[in-house]
Design a protein around this motif. Structure first.
Motif, PDB file in Angstrom:
ATOM      1  N   LYS A 125       0.834  -1.211   0.000  1.00 22.75           N
ATOM      2  CA  LYS A 125       0.000   0.000   0.000  1.00 22.75           C
ATOM      3  C   LYS A 125       0.872   1.266   0.000  1.00 22.75           C
ATOM      4  CE  LYS A 125      -0.055   0.750   4.887  1.00 22.75           C
ATOM      5  NZ  LYS A 125      -0.507   0.370   6.170  1.00 22.75           N
ATOM      6  N   CYS A 147       0.811   5.191   1.408  1.00 21.62           N
ATOM      7  CA  CYS A 147       0.061   6.036   2.338  1.00 21.62           C
ATOM      8  C   CYS A 147       1.006   7.014   3.026  1.00 21.62           C
ATOM      9  CB  CYS A 147      -0.630   5.161   3.391  1.00 21.62           C
ATOM     10  SG  CYS A 147      -1.842   6.068   4.361  1.00 21.62           S
ATOM     11  N   PHE A 171       0.479   7.730   6.145  1.00 20.29           N
ATOM     12  CA  PHE A 171       0.430   7.241   7.521  1.00 20.29           C
ATOM     13  C   PHE A 171       0.878   5.776   7.568  1.00 20.29           C
ATOM     14  CE2 PHE A 171      -3.388  10.041   9.157  1.00 20.29           C
ATOM     15  CZ  PHE A 171      -2.636  11.179   8.966  1.00 20.29           C
ATOM     16  N   ASP A 172       1.103   5.335   8.790  1.00 24.89           N
ATOM     17  CA  ASP A 172       1.357   3.914   9.026  1.00 24.89           C
ATOM     18  C   ASP A 172       0.617   3.559  10.320  1.00 24.89           C
ATOM     19  OD1 ASP A 172       2.366   1.366   9.042  1.00 24.89           O
ATOM     20  OD2 ASP A 172       4.343   1.935   9.793  1.00 24.89           O
ATOM     21  N   CYS A 173      -0.699   3.657  10.281  1.00 28.79           N
ATOM     22  CA  CYS A 173      -1.518   3.515  11.492  1.00 28.79           C
ATOM     23  C   CYS A 173      -1.263   2.164  12.166  1.00 28.79           C
ATOM     24  CB  CYS A 173      -3.002   3.630  11.148  1.00 28.79           C
ATOM     25  SG  CYS A 173      -3.423   5.187  10.343  1.00 28.79           S
ATOM     26  N   TYR A 226      -3.166   0.302  13.578  1.00 29.71           N
ATOM     27  CA  TYR A 226      -4.272  -0.657  13.418  1.00 29.71           C
ATOM     28  C   TYR A 226      -4.569  -0.981  11.950  1.00 29.71           C
ATOM     29  CZ  TYR A 226      -6.553   3.773  12.476  1.00 29.71           C
ATOM     30  OH  TYR A 226      -6.853   5.001  11.948  1.00 29.71           O
ATOM     31  N   CYS A 227      -3.713  -0.542  11.033  1.00 27.37           N
ATOM     32  CA  CYS A 227      -4.053  -0.672   9.605  1.00 27.37           C
ATOM     33  C   CYS A 227      -4.223  -2.144   9.210  1.00 27.37           C
ATOM     34  CB  CYS A 227      -2.981  -0.030   8.743  1.00 27.37           C
ATOM     35  SG  CYS A 227      -3.426  -0.058   6.997  1.00 27.37           S
ATOM     36  N   LEU A 232      -4.147  -3.250   6.337  1.00 27.16           N
ATOM     37  CA  LEU A 232      -3.353  -3.551   5.143  1.00 27.16           C
ATOM     38  C   LEU A 232      -1.894  -3.851   5.488  1.00 27.16           C
ATOM     39  CD1 LEU A 232      -4.759  -0.700   2.863  1.00 27.16           C
ATOM     40  CD2 LEU A 232      -5.423  -3.103   2.847  1.00 27.16           C
ATOM     41  N   THR A 247       3.187   0.202   6.386  1.00 27.98           N
ATOM     42  CA  THR A 247       3.386   1.049   5.200  1.00 27.98           C
ATOM     43  C   THR A 247       4.862   1.047   4.819  1.00 27.98           C
ATOM     44  OG1 THR A 247       1.654   2.528   6.014  1.00 27.98           O
ATOM     45  CG2 THR A 247       2.992   3.353   4.200  1.00 27.98           C
ATOM     46  N   GLY A 290      -4.322   2.169   0.356  1.00 27.07           N
ATOM     47  CA  GLY A 290      -3.597   3.338   0.831  1.00 27.07           C
ATOM     48  C   GLY A 290      -4.476   4.570   0.869  1.00 27.07           C
ATOM     49  N   ASN A 306      -7.367  10.027   4.974  1.00 25.54           N
ATOM     50  CA  ASN A 306      -6.746  10.128   6.297  1.00 25.54           C
ATOM     51  C   ASN A 306      -6.545  11.587   6.711  1.00 25.54           C
ATOM     52  OD1 ASN A 306      -4.398  11.033   5.002  1.00 25.54           O
ATOM     53  ND2 ASN A 306      -3.276   9.125   5.281  1.00 25.54           N
ATOM     54  N   LYS A 365     -10.470  10.985   8.526  1.00 23.51           N
ATOM     55  CA  LYS A 365      -9.941  10.326   9.727  1.00 23.51           C
ATOM     56  C   LYS A 365      -9.436  11.357  10.724  1.00 23.51           C
ATOM     57  CE  LYS A 365      -7.203   6.740   9.055  1.00 23.51           C
ATOM     58  NZ  LYS A 365      -8.084   5.733   9.644  1.00 23.51           N
TER      59      LYS A 365
HETATM   60  S1  SF4 Z   1      -5.461   2.854   8.068  1.00 27.04           S
HETATM   61 FE1  SF4 Z   1      -5.638   4.107   6.237  1.00 27.04          FE
HETATM   62  S2  SF4 Z   1      -4.469   5.941   6.752  1.00 27.04           S
HETATM   63 FE2  SF4 Z   1      -3.843   4.387   8.202  1.00 27.04          FE
HETATM   64  S3  SF4 Z   1      -2.031   3.432   7.285  1.00 27.04           S
HETATM   65 FE3  SF4 Z   1      -3.823   2.219   6.683  1.00 27.04          FE
HETATM   66  S4  SF4 Z   1      -4.381   3.043   4.695  1.00 27.04           S
HETATM   67 FE4  SF4 Z   1      -3.068   4.554   5.680  1.00 27.04          FE
END
Ligand code: SF4
Length: 240
Positions: A11, A13, A15-17, A19-20, A22, A25, A63, A91, A113
């Protein structure tokens, strides 16, 4: 139906949340580019919309969708060609970019977000690209709300890290004055535990001053079916 203008792994992005769903990042950036050729997206939309009845299209995917620099072109094409509503999940990190704002003004519903209440919690939860500032992002969201004529929803992912700051987040939400508050907690496997129904219910109570508050545990989930199962599997790990 989801429209993914990034459509690539890993992905991409800003951010690198923590809780993502995916995963981590690897490509953390704020630089926009064309990930999928505009003509390819148009053809795919034409193909799918000719065989499927769709009432709304949502830009999301692998992303941050505002990183796709053909977003405005695609939004305009959809508006001119199909009588469908459009939405986007963002985001919020790039709302200071005028080209992105122009694209978003054409979308019927923006879900932005906001998980933090200051730079420290922003860094801890969203792990943004170096240089991204919480206060700047907040100002951009407020300015966007002021100028936008569609529906702005604020989506807040609550986990252990930001639960103690709920009152500060409520205060910030009042300053933004969104049309809807969406209270989330990660229900898919991601290395961060979700908050229980009871804790989310208590958080919703804190937001009781808002007209429209929906929670991940109580909202009506629309019936959906996969157009391409393999693509869905890539994006969503199975619920436990
Ligand atoms: S949750 Fe959304 S904003 Fe956060 S890292 Fe994943 S894709 Fe990016």
């Amino acid at each position: 139906m989801g429209v993914d203008l990034i459509c690539q792994e890993p992905k991409v992005c800003s951010f690198d949340c923590v809780y993502c769903q995916l995963g981590k990042t690897d490509r953390k950036t704020t630089i926009r580019e064309q990930f999928v050729d505009t003509e390819v997206v148009r053809n795919e939309l034409d193909r799918v919309l000719s065989i499927t009845e769709i009432d709304s299209l949502t830009f999301s995917g692998m992303g941050e969708p505002t990183l796709a620099n053909n977003l405005a072109e695609i939004v305009n094409y959809i508006k001119e060609t199909y009588p469908v509503k459009t939405a986007i999940l963002t985001n919020s990190s790039l709302l200071g970019d005028n080209d992105i704002l122009e694209a978003l003004y054409g979308v019927d519903s923006v879900v932005a977000k906001l998980d933090a209440c200051n730079q420290a919690s922003f860094k801890k939860i969203n792990r943004p690209l170096k240089g991204l500032l919480f206060e700047e992002m907040l100002d951009n969201i407020k300015r966007f709300k002021y100028n936008y004529h569609g529906k702005l929803a604020l989506q807040i992912m609550f986990i252990n890290d930001n639960e103690p700051f709920v009152k500060q987040i409520v205060k910030i939400a009042y300053e933004i004055d969104p049309d809807e508050i969406q209270i989330n907690t990660p229900l898919r496997p991601c290395g961060v535990m979700p908050l229980s129904k009871e804790r989310i219910a208590a958080i919703c109570q804190e937001f009781r001053g808002f007209k429209n508050v929906i929670s991940v545990y109580t909202s009506n989930k629309p019936e959906v079916s996969a157009i391409d199962l393999e693509e869905v599997r890539k994006r969503k790990r199975p619920e436990p």
